[in-house]
Scaffold this active site. Structure first.
Site, short mmCIF file in Angstrom:
data_model
loop_
_atom_site.label_atom_id
_atom_site.label_comp_id
_atom_site.label_asym_id
_atom_site.label_seq_id
_atom_site.Cartn_x
_atom_site.Cartn_y
_atom_site.Cartn_z
N HIS A 461 -9.91 53.33 -24.31
CA HIS A 461 -11.02 54.24 -24.62
C HIS A 461 -11.87 54.55 -23.39
CE1 HIS A 461 -13.18 56.55 -27.46
NE2 HIS A 461 -12.98 55.76 -28.51
N ARG A 462 -11.68 53.82 -22.29
CA ARG A 462 -12.43 54.11 -21.08
C ARG A 462 -11.96 55.39 -20.41
NH1 ARG A 462 -11.52 48.62 -17.85
NH2 ARG A 462 -9.40 49.13 -18.59
#
Length: 490
Positions: A461-462
């Protein structure tokens, strides 16, 4: 008296960041005569199982370690005595060893992959298995005058004395041809000594059938001995007394956990430890998220058989989906990128190195197809078939197990529909494919049977948000459900 020079072979630096190796099995015994470059043991690293060649020629006087033990880089592996160690012989031996070390540093094919990458002076350490019985010391018949090693202390018990046999008392340990590493592993897992097996292979090699037959014989003999000795056993009706005895024995050893006696303790293999470390790092560092979708693969399933070239095979479903994934990654390159070590930069690549998860006898491996984006469907299918066969044979070289930028995991072959996969660090995404099975599906208002599979995408998700990941998954779904739209690019 002839002077005897004993040379100690220490486990060399294996490279690839590996600092230890698990001893799988010895290929020689004390008293055997070995030549330079002769394989003396099978060792297992986190990358593969390989044969370890000896840098010395002479008579084996000591073996350091039992199968299943871990030997660190720099720790002794075996000792070899040269009975002709006059001044000229010693000089010749030194020249031979220096040449061998030079080969190591040059990357000769005669030595283990990764030898000689760095110098190492530490003596290392060995970690024995729990409750390993005392092993044999060097043969008492071996010359000891002017040796470079200290003699072993005399055994103090009758049991220990029996492990120290002279060359005249020890039975001849014949050389055994075991061609396949899978056969060696099978014998080791079943506890069968390959030297006790009568080979039936056409070239005198021990076959898989030979190992299985020997295992059956051992099992039958053990069952007969149990029948004649103590017919009542643990876990069987009426076995309460022996069960109590087992618990009492375990209690005396202090090996009881939550009221249950510990049956065994097995050290994790080098591969299992490497997989554990990598997965633990992935879960601790990566804030992962998952999106999934059911996809109608009926048209792809039907058209696949028509894609076979004349006289050839149709590409596998995995190869077709892999090709569609690579096409979708062209429009979503972030999912085939990496983060810098400090997480401050997103590193994008011109292309994709495709990792493919493979379930093998040794455990999970992720071999890599480099520059997979440049391959045609026929080339990709061939690469996947070769990769799968090599991984399952246990002969995958270490350099082919690194460098992926995106991972594909077809766990449908294991008979499951979905999985919460763990990202293969340092990748930032992994796509899972469930089994393709017939299900009731609504098409134009009618319930009809269709070939349905579940796709699940786990992403970091980064590097992106759910909308980007969903867009990629929709593109893959579109290509699978309408394969003719990709006809010109497959």
């Amino acid at each position: 008296m002839t002077a005897v020079t004993t040379r100690v072979f220490r486990l060399p630096d294996l490279g690839e960041g590996l600092t230890e190796a698990g001893l799988v099995q010895w290929l020689v015994a004390v008293g055997d005569t070995v030549a330079t470059d002769q394989a003396i043991a099978e060792v297992e690293t986190a990358k593969s199982v390989v044969e370890l060649p000896s840098p010395f020629a002479g008579v084996v006087t000591a073996l350091h370690g039992e199968p299943g033990e871990t030997i660190d880089v720099g720790a002794p592996v075996l000792e070899v005595a040269d009975g002709d160690a006059g001044p000229s012989a010693g000089s010749s031996a030194q020249v031979e060893h220096d040449a061998y070390r030079e080969e190591e540093r040059a990357g000769s094919g005669n030595v283990l992959i990764g030898y000689g990458t760095t110098e190492r002076g530490a003596s290392g350490r060995r970690r024995p298995r729990v409750q390993t019985p005392a092993r044999s010391t060097p043969s008492a018949g071996t010359p000891t005058a002017m040796t470079a090693t200290e003699p072993e202390p005399a055994p103090s018990t009758e049991t220990e004395r029996k492990t120290v046999r002279s060359d005249s008392d020890a039975p001849a340990r014949r050389a055994v041809a075991v061609r396949s590493p899978l056969v060696r592993r099978l014998a080791r897992d079943l506890g069968i000594d390959v030297h006790a097996i009568a080979p039936t292979g056409h070239d005198g090699a021990v076959t898989r059938a030979d190992v299985l037959a020997a295992a059956v014989d051992v099992a039958v003999d053990g069952a007969a001995a149990s029948h004649h000795g103590s017919p009542v056993g643990i876990g069987r009706p009426g076995g309460g007394r022996e069960d109590s005895d087992a618990r009492a024995d375990a209690a005396l050893r202090g090996d009881v956990i939550d009221g249950l006696p510990v049956a065994s303790r097995e050290r994790m293999s080098a591969l299992r430890k490497a997989v554990s470390a990598k997965l633990a790092r992935s879960r601790s560092e990566i804030p992962e998220a998952t999106v999934w979708v059911d996809v109608d693969a009926t048209d792809l399933w039907t058209l696949r058989t028509q894609m076979a070239p004349e006289g050839g095979k149709a590409p596998s479903v995995t190869a077709l989906i892999a090709r569609f994934v690579l096409m979708a990654l062209e429009d979503h390159p972030v999912l085939a990128s990496r983060l810098s070590d400090d997480g401050s930069e997103l590193i994008s690549f011109d292309g994709v190195n495709l990792g493919v998860a493979a379930d093998t006898a040794r455990g999970l491996m992720v071999p890599v197809i480099p520059r997979a984006h440049a391959l045609s469907i026929e080339q990709l299918d061939g690469a996947l078939r070769e990769l799968s066969a090599t991984a399952r044979a246990g002969s995958m070289p270490p350099e082919r197990l690194r460098g992926s930028t995106f991972t594909l995991n077809n766990y449908g072959g294991l008979g499951v529909d979905g999985s919460a996969a763990i990202i293969n660090h340092p990748d930032v995404a992994i796509l899972g494919i469930g089994r393709i099975i017939e299900r009731a599906w609504v098409v134009e208002g009618q319930i009809v049977p269709r070939r349905i599979a579940q796709l699940s995408l786990v992403f970091d998700h980064r590097v992106c948000d759910g909308g980007y990941a969903a867009s990629f998954l929709r593109r893959v779904t579109e290509l699978i459900e309408h394969p003719l739209r990709a006809f010109g690019r497959v």
